[in-house]
Design a protein around this motif. Sequence first.
Motif, PDB file in Angstrom:
ATOM      1  N   GLN A 599       3.264   0.767   9.250  1.00  0.00           N
ATOM      2  CA  GLN A 599       1.877   0.372   8.954  1.00  0.00           C
ATOM      3  C   GLN A 599       0.955   1.394   9.638  1.00  0.00           C
ATOM      4  O   GLN A 599       0.278   1.088  10.598  1.00  0.00           O
ATOM      5  N   SER A 600       0.923   2.627   9.067  1.00  0.00           N
ATOM      6  CA  SER A 600       0.322   3.717   9.831  1.00  0.00           C
ATOM      7  C   SER A 600      -1.189   3.803   9.658  1.00  0.00           C
ATOM      8  O   SER A 600      -1.861   4.461  10.431  1.00  0.00           O
ATOM      9  N   GLY A 601      -1.749   3.175   8.613  1.00  0.00           N
ATOM     10  CA  GLY A 601      -3.180   3.269   8.380  1.00  0.00           C
ATOM     11  C   GLY A 601      -3.546   4.404   7.420  1.00  0.00           C
ATOM     12  O   GLY A 601      -4.694   4.523   7.007  1.00  0.00           O
ATOM     13  N   PHE A 602      -2.577   5.270   7.024  1.00  0.00           N
ATOM     14  CA  PHE A 602      -2.869   6.359   6.074  1.00  0.00           C
ATOM     15  C   PHE A 602      -2.687   5.849   4.661  1.00  0.00           C
ATOM     16  O   PHE A 602      -1.585   5.500   4.247  1.00  0.00           O
TER      17      PHE A 602
ATOM     18  N   ASP B  92      -7.941  10.335   4.795  1.00  0.00           N
ATOM     19  CA  ASP B  92      -7.017  10.247   5.934  1.00  0.00           C
ATOM     20  C   ASP B  92      -7.730   9.819   7.203  1.00  0.00           C
ATOM     21  O   ASP B  92      -7.115   9.276   8.115  1.00  0.00           O
ATOM     22  N   ASN B  95      -8.424   5.481   9.353  1.00  0.00           N
ATOM     23  CA  ASN B  95      -7.056   4.916   9.521  1.00  0.00           C
ATOM     24  C   ASN B  95      -7.022   3.873  10.637  1.00  0.00           C
ATOM     25  O   ASN B  95      -6.025   3.701  11.318  1.00  0.00           O
ATOM     26  N   LEU B  97      -7.185   0.670  10.403  1.00  0.00           N
ATOM     27  CA  LEU B  97      -6.498  -0.579  10.034  1.00  0.00           C
ATOM     28  C   LEU B  97      -4.988  -0.348  10.036  1.00  0.00           C
ATOM     29  O   LEU B  97      -4.387  -0.048   9.028  1.00  0.00           O
ATOM     30  N   LYS B  98      -4.420  -0.427  11.226  1.00  0.00           N
ATOM     31  CA  LYS B  98      -2.975  -0.159  11.314  1.00  0.00           C
ATOM     32  C   LYS B  98      -2.363  -1.024  12.418  1.00  0.00           C
ATOM     33  O   LYS B  98      -3.017  -1.921  12.942  1.00  0.00           O
ATOM     34  N   TYR B  99      -1.121  -0.714  12.795  1.00  0.00           N
ATOM     35  CA  TYR B  99      -0.374  -1.548  13.740  1.00  0.00           C
ATOM     36  C   TYR B  99      -1.078  -1.728  15.064  1.00  0.00           C
ATOM     37  O   TYR B  99      -1.673  -0.837  15.578  1.00  0.00           O
TER      38      TYR B  99
END
Lengths: 627, 99
Positions: A599-602, B92, B95, B97-99
């Motif tokens: 779930q890297s956000g890219f 890119d 970003n 919204l991630k872990y």
Amino acid sequence: MPAAGVFSLIWLLIALPLFGAAVLLLGGRRTNSWGPYLGVLTVVGSAVLAVLMLVAMMGHPAEERSVGQTLFTWVFADGFQADMAFQLDQLSMVFVLLITIVGSLIHIYSIGYMSHDADKRKFFGYLNLFVAAMLLLVLANNYLLLYVGWEGVGLASYLLIGFWQIKPTAAAAAKKAFIINRVGDVGLSLAIMVMFVTFGSVSFSDVFSQAGEASEGTLTAIGLLLLLAACGKSAQFPLQAWLLDAMEGPTPVSALIHAATMVTAGVYLIVRSNAVFDRAVWAAGAVVLIGLITIFMGAIIGSAKDDIKKSLAGSTMSQIGYMIFAAGLGPIGYVFAIFHLLTHGVFKAGLFLGAGSVMHGMKDNVNMRRYGALRGLMIVTFVTFMAGYLAIMGIPPFAGFWSKDEIIHAAFERSWVIGAAAILGAGITGFYMTRMIAMTFFGKARWEDDVHPHESPAVMTIPLVILAIGSTFLGMALLFWGNIETWLEPVVGFSSNPTPLSSTTLMAITLVVVLIGAFIGWRQYGSKPVPVDAPSGNWLTRAARRDLYGDLVNEVVVVRPSFTLARWLTWFDSSWIDGFVNGSAAFVGGASGRLRRTQSGFARSYALSMLGGAVLIVAALVLVRLS
Amino acid sequence: MNPANYIILSAILFSLGAIGVLVRRNAIIVFMSVELMLNAANLAFVAFARMNGNLDGQVAAFFVMVVAAAEVVVGLAIIVTIFRSRRSASIDEPNLLKY
């Protein structure tokens, strides 16, 4: 016969002390001032009621003396019923009289004995609870209700042994008594279950009337389980270890519970279940054997202890051994088991209360090696103690003579071997009782410096006098005036066989053996000065001082294996069970910790995985289509 | 003309769109590539409708166009809002919204 007249008050026998216990235990400190007197009154009330019932019962012909009273259906399930119902027959009657009258005397005595104790209200509450539970035990008309009383007396015994729980030894003794009693109780509950499976009922009348239809194996199983229960409650080998420690409780408790009444519940159970034991020869044989072993164990322990209460406790074990032994002899013995139980209940209560009176004057010192020469200073205690002494040794015409003589006679009716063993046991009784008397009342004073022996107050000596009168005359009264054989015969049956020796010869032999025992005791402890520090003694003395290694056996056979098992189970639990649970949690946690990195956000990497997934699905579809 | 050619063209256009989505950083270009993929699909629908001789594919193509128009409105609005706050249209960079 349904209850009428005074018998309609059977429930009140139990309700009175139960009410007293409830008021004293729930009422709290408010009842401190008058509570103990209420406790005495309720038991005396039950005793008066019991005497009235005895009079009424004697007015009926023998076959109409058993009365029943059903209060309500207690447990009802498909095919199983147990009533809150009482049965007062000749056997219950003598028990009710013993419990209420000896109980009353001990309650009165306790007013003096416990006068300085801050918690005496609680003490009387527990004593009342005990009397109620014991009455329930002997009045129940089914085994399940008997079991309630059985557990009730166990609870009261636990509470009273640990009454001075501030002492670690008392707390430990209470727990020990409770746990060992549980072993016996398992036997009783299993016996009740087997009865229900076999007979479909647990009431006395159903079980006893159908006992003839059951196989001998089943009856033997029931008998052995009942014997296990009796061993626990009556401190018989191999469950005897708790009784000696139970002496940590206040002395009136030792007199009432651990000498006169509760410890005889096992005898009651066996005699009550006579229909089972009559048909189970092996079980009855086991009863005789257990009784014989305990007669000697108790007597040997009683001969070596310097603690006056523990010596008496050994003697109690031994005397109950006589009762169990007699109960195992069958119809020739049941009556005399109960006879000895009654006389023993009176004279042993008197002996214990006498010991309590001595302790009261000696600043609660129990070591007989620090007594001596008390006969001049405690005249009432001395005289009443002597009555108990002569009674327990079986010197005519004191109470124990008649009952023990009958047991020995019954033993000879079975076989001369066990008869001779019973006589030998009586000889040891003579030895240890003479030793106790000599060390306590005769010889030179070996008191500690600040002790000033004095006679106890009248509230303590009057019960002693009454019990001494009982110790003197009860045997004759029951045998000649009360006709104990014909009185109990409708309930327990009675028969008599010829003996190889005439009863006069037997009586003479017994008396001579007892006197030899007493003579040896006097020669060792009466005519020679008693050292204040106990000599190391021979191997038997050393073994007896350690309760014949009863605790050691329990330790090795039960306690240590239990500890080992528990340790192993703890290890298994913490390493294997916990390891599996924690391991699976750690695996899931670790795996998801790695997985969430995707779930890297890219957005473009998401797009790539979507495309990859779509390509895979299309490829799969195409492959399926083509193949 | 063989209708299969239209399908091949559709596949080429779709692939170009997909590569555009994956390799370009500018959100506007990515958006255009998505439109290219949608229209490649439309072309395939129409071609299949022609091959099968019924109108179902053409109906679907109209639906796709309507949805694409709506999507353009929402998508461009998002892109403009992001550009205003970050002064960049790179896809890119946002970003968080991630872990």
